[in-house]
Design an enzyme around this catalytic site. Sequence first.
Site, PDB file in Angstrom:
ATOM      1  CG  ASP A  72      -5.095   2.396  -2.897  1.00 38.70           C
ATOM      2  OD1 ASP A  72      -5.051   2.936  -1.704  1.00 38.70           O
ATOM      3  OD2 ASP A  72      -5.885   1.394  -3.005  1.00 38.70           O
TER       4      ASP A  72
ATOM      5  N   GLY B 124       3.425   5.237   4.173  1.00 35.50           N
ATOM      6  CA  GLY B 124       3.178   5.968   5.350  1.00 35.50           C
ATOM      7  C   GLY B 124       1.597   5.459   5.491  1.00 35.50           C
TER       8      GLY B 124
ATOM      9  NE  ARG C 170      19.387  18.816  12.963  1.00 35.26           N
ATOM     10  CZ  ARG C 170      19.390  19.743  13.948  1.00 35.26           C
ATOM     11  NH1 ARG C 170      19.276  19.540  15.181  1.00 35.26           N
ATOM     12  NH2 ARG C 170      19.521  20.823  13.347  1.00 35.26           N
TER      13      ARG C 170
ATOM     14  CG  HIS D 274      -1.870   1.363   1.318  1.00 33.21           C
ATOM     15  ND1 HIS D 274      -2.699   1.595   0.424  1.00 33.21           N
ATOM     16  CD2 HIS D 274      -1.700   2.345   2.106  1.00 33.21           C
ATOM     17  CE1 HIS D 274      -3.231   2.696   0.706  1.00 33.21           C
ATOM     18  NE2 HIS D 274      -2.707   3.259   2.195  1.00 33.21           N
TER      19      HIS D 274
ATOM     20  N   GLY E 134      -0.843  11.826   3.367  1.00 34.88           N
ATOM     21  CA  GLY E 134      -0.605  12.872   2.085  1.00 34.88           C
ATOM     22  C   GLY E 134       0.352  12.330   1.108  1.00 34.88           C
ATOM     23  CE  LYS E 135       0.463   6.143   1.509  1.00 35.08           C
ATOM     24  NZ  LYS E 135      -0.486   6.469   2.636  1.00 35.08           N
ATOM     25  CB  SER E 136      -2.763  10.681  -3.167  1.00 33.32           C
ATOM     26  OG  SER E 136      -2.937   9.202  -3.085  1.00 33.32           O
TER      27      SER E 136
ATOM     28  CD  GLU F  82      -9.115   7.017  -1.987  1.00 34.26           C
ATOM     29  OE1 GLU F  82      -9.824   7.354  -0.982  1.00 34.26           O
ATOM     30  OE2 GLU F  82      -8.369   6.130  -1.840  1.00 34.26           O
TER      31      GLU F  82
ATOM     32  CB  SER G 160      -4.693   5.352   5.519  1.00 35.30           C
ATOM     33  OG  SER G 160      -5.870   5.679   4.527  1.00 35.30           O
ATOM     34  N   GLY G 161      -3.929   8.505   4.882  1.00 33.89           N
ATOM     35  CA  GLY G 161      -4.324   9.901   5.112  1.00 33.89           C
ATOM     36  C   GLY G 161      -2.909  10.649   5.402  1.00 33.89           C
TER      37      GLY G 161
END
Length: 332
Positions: free
Chosen positions: A176, A152, A242, A137, A157-159, A201, A154-155
């Site tokens: 997705d 990462g 860093r 996924h 911000g990958k898309s 999506e 769900s939600g």
Amino acid sequence: MEPGKLLENSELGLRILAGENGLNRKIRNEDVNRPGLALAGFYRNFAHDRLQVFGQGEFAYLLDCGGEVEGRIKDEFFSYEYPALVFTHGNQPPSCFIKKSNETDTPLLQTTLSTHDFILNFNRIITRALAPQTSIHGVLIEVFGLGVLLLGPSGIGKSETALELIERGHRLVADDMVHIRHMGKGELIGESDPMIEHHMELRGIGIVNIKDLFGVGAIRKKVQVDLVVFLEDWKEDKEYDRLGIDEQTMEILDVSIPSITLPLRPGRNIPILVETASMNHRSRRMGFHAARSLSERIHSRISQQITEDAERENPPKKERKKASPKPLMGPV
């Protein structure tokens, strides 16, 4: 893979001549076999579990052999079970082969391709079909020619990150659900599910077709996975890298892929950071490691400073010049 699937591939140009009931047999070996020695009666170490390819040489031998030899071939050769038999160059198999193929349910196939071209196409197709694979996924996008896998929760911000990268001229491979195959020698190839190919999506907007919105230049069928980028919310109690001296990796199908973690925070431009990470990864593959180079320069400068301080505190003593001895007698 089944011989019936080979018939569906136009690159092979196959058609069925006999043995249709055996089209559900399994092809479990990527290699093919040229059964010339077996036709001559030598069956030791005979690779009967491979696809049997009859080229011009094997076909000529079958045409020249007499009735006695033909009978022996018919009885001995078909005592083994094969995934399928393939005659190349459009050659028509002898009638005894067609009869025995139907009796033993051995798929007998014919192609107009040359033996060389058929084997090349078959190897490419079967290697892909038999390669170890998994589904992840995430979002796979090509950035500066590198396959970057965004992962990462769900939600996170990958898309949206991928959409901004597409707007900046990069290409979408899969959103997705990413199908990944291990093609050998550490090469992982990622592609989209054919059902949702080119689609993305976006929460609040819905499903969009990237090909329709941005054109064919914004998509790609498949790409090698070169870098994994983890997106996560910024955690105050977590120490993030860093310097970048030590490289992180992620195991996918027993292959170690370089990876980085990008913490999300208001004001951070994640698409630009992904671009920078991609360029930095390409630079490292070419042998230029910025973090290690800077670390070496710093350590070199520290060592030089320590040496200079030590020389100032303990300056080397000057050696006195020894006076040359005077001659006992003057010149004569």
